[in-house]
Write a protein that holds these residues in place. Structure first.
Motif, PDB file in Angstrom:
ATOM      1  N   LYS A 176      61.967  28.367  27.524  1.00  0.00           N
ATOM      2  CA  LYS A 176      61.348  27.752  28.699  1.00  0.00           C
ATOM      3  C   LYS A 176      60.406  26.618  28.305  1.00  0.00           C
ATOM      4  N   LEU A 177      59.859  26.719  27.094  1.00  0.00           N
ATOM      5  CA  LEU A 177      58.797  25.789  26.688  1.00  0.00           C
ATOM      6  C   LEU A 177      59.327  24.633  25.846  1.00  0.00           C
ATOM      7  N   ALA A 178      60.420  24.885  25.107  1.00  0.00           N
ATOM      8  CA  ALA A 178      60.969  23.871  24.194  1.00  0.00           C
ATOM      9  C   ALA A 178      62.318  23.388  24.714  1.00  0.00           C
ATOM     10  N   LYS A 179      62.518  22.072  24.660  1.00  0.00           N
ATOM     11  CA  LYS A 179      63.784  21.485  25.116  1.00  0.00           C
ATOM     12  C   LYS A 179      64.944  21.982  24.291  1.00  0.00           C
ATOM     13  N   LYS A 180      64.711  22.029  22.964  1.00  0.00           N
ATOM     14  CA  LYS A 180      65.774  22.438  22.048  1.00  0.00           C
ATOM     15  C   LYS A 180      65.138  23.200  20.899  1.00  0.00           C
ATOM     16  N   VAL A 181      65.704  24.360  20.567  1.00  0.00           N
ATOM     17  CA  VAL A 181      65.222  25.091  19.403  1.00  0.00           C
ATOM     18  C   VAL A 181      66.096  24.664  18.227  1.00  0.00           C
ATOM     19  N   THR A 182      65.520  23.855  17.341  1.00  0.00           N
ATOM     20  CA  THR A 182      66.300  23.325  16.220  1.00  0.00           C
ATOM     21  C   THR A 182      66.703  24.478  15.287  1.00  0.00           C
ATOM     22  N   ALA A 183      67.738  24.244  14.462  1.00  0.00           N
ATOM     23  CA  ALA A 183      68.226  25.292  13.556  1.00  0.00           C
ATOM     24  C   ALA A 183      67.117  25.729  12.601  1.00  0.00           C
ATOM     25  N   ASN A 184      66.332  24.767  12.150  1.00  0.00           N
ATOM     26  CA  ASN A 184      65.232  25.113  11.245  1.00  0.00           C
ATOM     27  C   ASN A 184      64.202  26.006  11.934  1.00  0.00           C
ATOM     28  N   ALA A 185      63.880  25.655  13.171  1.00  0.00           N
ATOM     29  CA  ALA A 185      62.915  26.475  13.917  1.00  0.00           C
ATOM     30  C   ALA A 185      63.475  27.871  14.113  1.00  0.00           C
ATOM     31  N   ALA A 186      64.753  27.959  14.468  1.00  0.00           N
ATOM     32  CA  ALA A 186      65.369  29.272  14.701  1.00  0.00           C
ATOM     33  C   ALA A 186      65.313  30.127  13.439  1.00  0.00           C
ATOM     34  N   ALA A 187      65.557  29.503  12.288  1.00  0.00           N
ATOM     35  CA  ALA A 187      65.521  30.249  11.029  1.00  0.00           C
ATOM     36  C   ALA A 187      64.103  30.771  10.752  1.00  0.00           C
ATOM     37  N   LEU A 188      63.116  29.926  10.983  1.00  0.00           N
ATOM     38  CA  LEU A 188      61.726  30.347  10.744  1.00  0.00           C
ATOM     39  C   LEU A 188      61.306  31.450  11.710  1.00  0.00           C
ATOM     40  N   MET A 189      61.701  31.289  12.981  1.00  0.00           N
ATOM     41  CA  MET A 189      61.333  32.287  13.988  1.00  0.00           C
ATOM     42  C   MET A 189      61.957  33.640  13.661  1.00  0.00           C
ATOM     43  N   ALA A 190      63.245  33.604  13.233  1.00  0.00           N
ATOM     44  CA  ALA A 190      63.944  34.858  12.921  1.00  0.00           C
ATOM     45  C   ALA A 190      63.259  35.570  11.762  1.00  0.00           C
ATOM     46  N   LYS A 191      62.768  34.780  10.828  1.00  0.00           N
ATOM     47  CA  LYS A 191      62.202  35.385   9.613  1.00  0.00           C
ATOM     48  C   LYS A 191      60.730  35.782   9.792  1.00  0.00           C
ATOM     49  N   TYR A 192      59.930  34.962  10.455  1.00  0.00           N
ATOM     50  CA  TYR A 192      58.471  35.145  10.408  1.00  0.00           C
ATOM     51  C   TYR A 192      57.817  35.473  11.747  1.00  0.00           C
ATOM     52  N   TRP A 193      58.587  35.636  12.808  1.00  0.00           N
ATOM     53  CA  TRP A 193      58.015  36.101  14.073  1.00  0.00           C
ATOM     54  C   TRP A 193      58.351  37.556  14.268  1.00  0.00           C
ATOM     55  N   PRO A 194      57.454  38.373  14.810  1.00  0.00           N
ATOM     56  CA  PRO A 194      56.076  37.992  15.095  1.00  0.00           C
ATOM     57  C   PRO A 194      55.286  37.793  13.814  1.00  0.00           C
ATOM     58  N   GLY A 195      54.328  36.837  13.845  1.00  0.00           N
ATOM     59  CA  GLY A 195      53.531  36.599  12.652  1.00  0.00           C
ATOM     60  C   GLY A 195      52.723  35.324  12.725  1.00  0.00           C
ATOM     61  N   PRO A 196      52.059  34.975  11.611  1.00  0.00           N
ATOM     62  CA  PRO A 196      51.103  33.856  11.604  1.00  0.00           C
ATOM     63  C   PRO A 196      51.764  32.491  11.424  1.00  0.00           C
ATOM     64  N   LEU A 197      52.805  32.224  12.218  1.00  0.00           N
ATOM     65  CA  LEU A 197      53.540  30.966  12.102  1.00  0.00           C
ATOM     66  C   LEU A 197      53.667  30.302  13.466  1.00  0.00           C
ATOM     67  N   THR A 198      53.306  29.017  13.527  1.00  0.00           N
ATOM     68  CA  THR A 198      53.414  28.228  14.746  1.00  0.00           C
ATOM     69  C   THR A 198      54.460  27.144  14.527  1.00  0.00           C
ATOM     70  N   VAL A 199      55.427  27.035  15.455  1.00  0.00           N
ATOM     71  CA  VAL A 199      56.428  25.957  15.335  1.00  0.00           C
ATOM     72  C   VAL A 199      56.138  24.890  16.392  1.00  0.00           C
ATOM     73  N   VAL A 200      56.315  23.636  15.995  1.00  0.00           N
ATOM     74  CA  VAL A 200      56.160  22.512  16.922  1.00  0.00           C
ATOM     75  C   VAL A 200      57.545  22.012  17.283  1.00  0.00           C
ATOM     76  N   LEU A 201      57.822  21.961  18.611  1.00  0.00           N
ATOM     77  CA  LEU A 201      59.131  21.535  19.119  1.00  0.00           C
ATOM     78  C   LEU A 201      58.921  20.570  20.281  1.00  0.00           C
ATOM     79  N   GLU A 202      59.992  19.883  20.677  1.00  0.00           N
ATOM     80  CA  GLU A 202      59.901  19.025  21.863  1.00  0.00           C
ATOM     81  C   GLU A 202      59.656  19.887  23.089  1.00  0.00           C
ATOM     82  N   ARG A 203      58.743  19.459  23.964  1.00  0.00           N
ATOM     83  CA  ARG A 203      58.367  20.323  25.078  1.00  0.00           C
ATOM     84  C   ARG A 203      59.217  20.069  26.332  1.00  0.00           C
ATOM     85  N   THR A 204      59.261  21.103  27.171  1.00  0.00           N
ATOM     86  CA  THR A 204      59.866  20.936  28.501  1.00  0.00           C
ATOM     87  C   THR A 204      58.780  20.504  29.485  1.00  0.00           C
TER      88      THR A 204
END
Ligand code: AMP
Ligand code: MG
Length: 349
Positions: A78-106
């Protein structure tokens, strides 16, 4: 305003208290809450008027964007226009956790939360208190650290109240935070992701998942404009001026001991933020706040901000700080220490 203080268990928080706090968020109020990194100052991230209250309470510059905290990974869509492959990989590995990803907003994300940028910073925290609060609120929760802008970040509810008592509706108290420094911020909008702020998910961990990761050149010093707007401000600063000693371990300890002895002899009140081993070398007149055994980087991260805040309670004229190794979470600790010193650094060999 009378700030309400809700004490909860960090693993099994009282549902009714969290639900009352969530109602405050839904109604546009401010709630400080613990996360695994530091205490956050939360507001409804989709309500520009609620978000504006965060900036007012902290005295935060309006161009310093906020992180939106979510309780379910699907909220990202809902918040990001596109979840890039890199973001998806980081989210899968480190969420929930101390990691913030910056993406294009909606367009759902208000300008107030992003300082007008066309990107948005998003995190799914690990703390059960934080996640349950966000889930109950039913909205993304915008939350910077719950301190007055420029001061060391809060790692206890007492730190929050020292800065914000009377300015916020509620503080949820679940004891000290485990990690002690803010989340890692990674810009995932570029083909090769860029580390904008080091934190609990280390550069080594990012590289392992991404293969390639760039580091914002601004992390190297004070003269380059950082891509995370907030990283340009003086930050994490204790009340007294602080000098950071970094370099070869023994040389650092010797230099701090010598400087402390000289300053004490000159009648100055000295505070030292050092490892246990170095504390033993200091004159007894120096006030010390140790951050644990040398080489225990997790302890240094967890103890850094309370050590800096200690010298506001025990006033000193000058603070001498001992740097740590720049590996793992040590990179985040050194980033915060350098900024807290205003880049007053003594290199020791
Ligand atoms: P805080 O929540 O106080 O720990 O600060 C959040 C950090 O994330 C600051 O350094 C911000 O500048 C950074 N940040 C938030 N949103 C963005 C964004 N859209 N692009 C780059 N950096 C951001
Ligand atoms: Mg902050």
């Amino acid at each position: 305003m009378n700030t309400r203080h809700y004490i909860v268990d960090k693993d099994k928080p009282d549902f009714r208290l969290l639900d009352q706090a969530a109602a405050v968020l839904r109604q546009g109020g401010l709630v400080a809450f613990p996360t695994e990194t530091v205490y956050g100052l939360g507001a409804n991230g989709l309500d520009p008027r609620a978000v504006a209250k965060i900036f007012a309470a902290k005295g935060r510059p309006a161009d310093n964007p906020l992180i939106l905290h979510i309780a379910d990974v699907h909220e990202v869509e809902k918040l990001a226009k596109k979840v890039t492959a890199n973001a998806a990989a980081l989210m899968a590995k480190y969420w929930p956790g101390p990691l913030t990803v910056v993406l294009e907003r909606t367009r759902l994300v208000p300008d107030a939360a992003t300082g007008g940028l066309d990107t948005v910073a998003i995190r799914l925290p690990d703390s059960p208190v934080a996640r349950e609060l966000i889930r109950l609120a039913g909205v993304p929760v915008a939350a910077p650290s719950a301190n007055t802008s420029g001061r060391p970040s809060p790692t206890t509810a007492a730190d929050v109240l020292a800065d914000l008592s009377g300015r916020i509706e509620v503080v949820i108290d679940a004891g000290p935070c485990g990690i002690g420094v803010e989340s890692t911020v990674v810009d995932c909008t570029t083909p090769v992701p860029t580390l904008l702020r080091p934190g609990g998910v280390t550069l080594e961990m990012l590289a392992e998942t991404l293969g390639e990761v760039e580091v914002d050149p601004a992390l190297g010093g004070e003269h380059v404009k950082p891509r995370a707007p907030g990283m340009k401000y003086t930050h994490y600063a204790p009340a007294a001026p602080m000098t950071l000693y970094e370099g070869e371990t023994e040389a650092v300890a010797t230099a701090i001991a010598a400087a402390a002895a000289g300053l004490v002899a000159a009648g100055r009140r000295v505070g030292a933020v050092v490892a246990d081993e170095t504390a033993r070398l200091l004159p007894p007149q120096a006030a010390t706040a140790t951050y644990g055994a040398r080489g225990d980087l997790a302890a240094a991260a967890a103890g850094l901000y309370s050590a800096l805040r200690y010298f506001d309670a025990v006033p000193v004229d000058v603070i001498l700080a001992e740097g740590v190794a720049e590996s793992g979470i040590g990179l985040a600790v050194m980033n915060r220490m350098r900024k807290a010193s205003g880049y007053k650094i003594v290199h020791c060999e």
